[in-house]
Design a protein around this motif. Structure first.
Motif, PDB file in Angstrom:
ATOM      1  N   GLY A  10       0.821  -1.203   0.000  1.00 52.40           N
ATOM      2  CA  GLY A  10       0.000   0.000   0.000  1.00 52.40           C
ATOM      3  C   GLY A  10       0.849   1.245   0.000  1.00 52.40           C
ATOM      4  N   LEU A  11       0.178   2.351   0.282  1.00 52.62           N
ATOM      5  CA  LEU A  11       0.822   3.665   0.331  1.00 52.62           C
ATOM      6  C   LEU A  11       0.977   4.076   1.783  1.00 52.62           C
ATOM      7  CD1 LEU A  11       1.744   6.349  -0.983  1.00 52.62           C
ATOM      8  CD2 LEU A  11      -0.670   7.040  -0.998  1.00 52.62           C
ATOM      9  N   VAL A  12       2.179   4.491   2.150  1.00 57.81           N
ATOM     10  CA  VAL A  12       2.449   4.894   3.523  1.00 57.81           C
ATOM     11  C   VAL A  12       3.420   6.067   3.506  1.00 57.81           C
ATOM     12  CG1 VAL A  12       4.361   3.266   3.787  1.00 57.81           C
ATOM     13  CG2 VAL A  12       3.098   4.006   5.806  1.00 57.81           C
ATOM     14  N   GLN A  13       3.353   6.903   4.510  1.00 59.42           N
ATOM     15  CA  GLN A  13       4.283   8.020   4.613  1.00 59.42           C
ATOM     16  C   GLN A  13       5.626   7.537   5.160  1.00 59.42           C
ATOM     17  OE1 GLN A  13       2.309  11.050   6.995  1.00 59.42           O
ATOM     18  NE2 GLN A  13       1.614  12.080   5.141  1.00 59.42           N
ATOM     19  N   PRO A  87      11.383   6.522   1.440  1.00 55.93           N
ATOM     20  CA  PRO A  87      10.959   6.580   0.034  1.00 55.93           C
ATOM     21  C   PRO A  87      11.722   5.591  -0.856  1.00 55.93           C
ATOM     22  CG  PRO A  87      11.099   8.784   0.926  1.00 55.93           C
ATOM     23  CD  PRO A  87      11.647   7.861   1.988  1.00 55.93           C
ATOM     24  N   THR A  90      10.330   2.139  -1.815  1.00 58.66           N
ATOM     25  CA  THR A  90       9.261   2.015  -2.794  1.00 58.66           C
ATOM     26  C   THR A  90       9.638   1.027  -3.879  1.00 58.66           C
ATOM     27  OG1 THR A  90       8.445   4.256  -2.416  1.00 58.66           O
ATOM     28  CG2 THR A  90       7.922   3.249  -4.537  1.00 58.66           C
ATOM     29  N   GLN A 113       2.579  -3.937  -4.432  1.00 57.18           N
ATOM     30  CA  GLN A 113       3.217  -2.622  -4.528  1.00 57.18           C
ATOM     31  C   GLN A 113       3.319  -1.983  -3.151  1.00 57.18           C
ATOM     32  OE1 GLN A 113       4.386  -0.781  -7.392  1.00 57.18           O
ATOM     33  NE2 GLN A 113       5.196   0.543  -5.760  1.00 57.18           N
ATOM     34  N   VAL A 114       4.499  -1.479  -2.848  1.00 53.99           N
ATOM     35  CA  VAL A 114       4.726  -0.670  -1.647  1.00 53.99           C
ATOM     36  C   VAL A 114       5.217   0.697  -2.110  1.00 53.99           C
ATOM     37  CG1 VAL A 114       6.136  -0.367   0.404  1.00 53.99           C
ATOM     38  CG2 VAL A 114       5.223  -2.626  -0.156  1.00 53.99           C
ATOM     39  N   THR A 115       4.507   1.737  -1.699  1.00 54.30           N
ATOM     40  CA  THR A 115       4.874   3.095  -2.059  1.00 54.30           C
ATOM     41  C   THR A 115       5.033   3.909  -0.790  1.00 54.30           C
ATOM     42  OG1 THR A 115       3.642   2.945  -4.136  1.00 54.30           O
ATOM     43  CG2 THR A 115       4.244   5.144  -3.371  1.00 54.30           C
ATOM     44  N   VAL A 116       6.203   4.521  -0.630  1.00 52.21           N
ATOM     45  CA  VAL A 116       6.493   5.325   0.551  1.00 52.21           C
ATOM     46  C   VAL A 116       6.646   6.776   0.102  1.00 52.21           C
ATOM     47  CG1 VAL A 116       7.979   5.641   2.542  1.00 52.21           C
ATOM     48  CG2 VAL A 116       7.671   3.353   1.571  1.00 52.21           C
ATOM     49  N   SER A 117       5.784   7.630   0.608  1.00 55.23           N
ATOM     50  CA  SER A 117       5.823   9.043   0.232  1.00 55.23           C
ATOM     51  C   SER A 117       6.682   9.822   1.215  1.00 55.23           C
ATOM     52  CB  SER A 117       4.415   9.620   0.182  1.00 55.23           C
ATOM     53  OG  SER A 117       3.829   9.577   1.469  1.00 55.23           O
TER      54      SER A 117
END
Length: 118
Positions: A10-13, A87, A90, A113-117
């Protein structure tokens, strides 16, 4: 034949955490060396962590102290706990199963998918 199904991406900060799971089919899971790999756009797939049949582990230097791989043989599942995400973590993360670690019978999941913002 072993089928691997990943989940938990997922998307995580940056600084956050995620736990990836990979469930394997079949009854020979304890005999597999399990690994997590990742592939970022434009990069080659790289090993992140492995856990052997005796539950000993190895990690790539970039994730040491932040990621933990574990397995539950009763549930045919391997986990990747990812803390203090950056980041540069990602990527698409892939589960890998290698029967007895011989490199002869190797299976891959479809990836998560791993997305790090930042």
């Amino acid at each position: 034949q072993v089928q691997l199904v990943e989940s938990g991406g997922g998307l995580v900060q940056a600084g956050g955490a995620l736990r990836l799971s990979c469930v394997a089919s079949g009854r020979t899971f304890p005999s597999y060396v399990m690994g997590w790999f990742r592939q970022a756009p434009g990069n080659q797939r790289e090993l992140v962590a492995i856990i052997r049949t005796d539950s000993t582990t190895n990690y790539v230097d970039a994730v040491k102290g932040r990621f933990t791989i574990s397995r539950d043989n009763a549930k045919n599942t391997v986990y990747l706990q990812m803390n203090s995400l950056k980041p540069e973590d990602t990527a698409v993360y892939y589960c890998n199963a290698d029967l007895r670690g011989t490199g002869i019978h190797v299976y891959w999941g479809q990836g998560t998918q791993v997305t790090v913002s930042s």
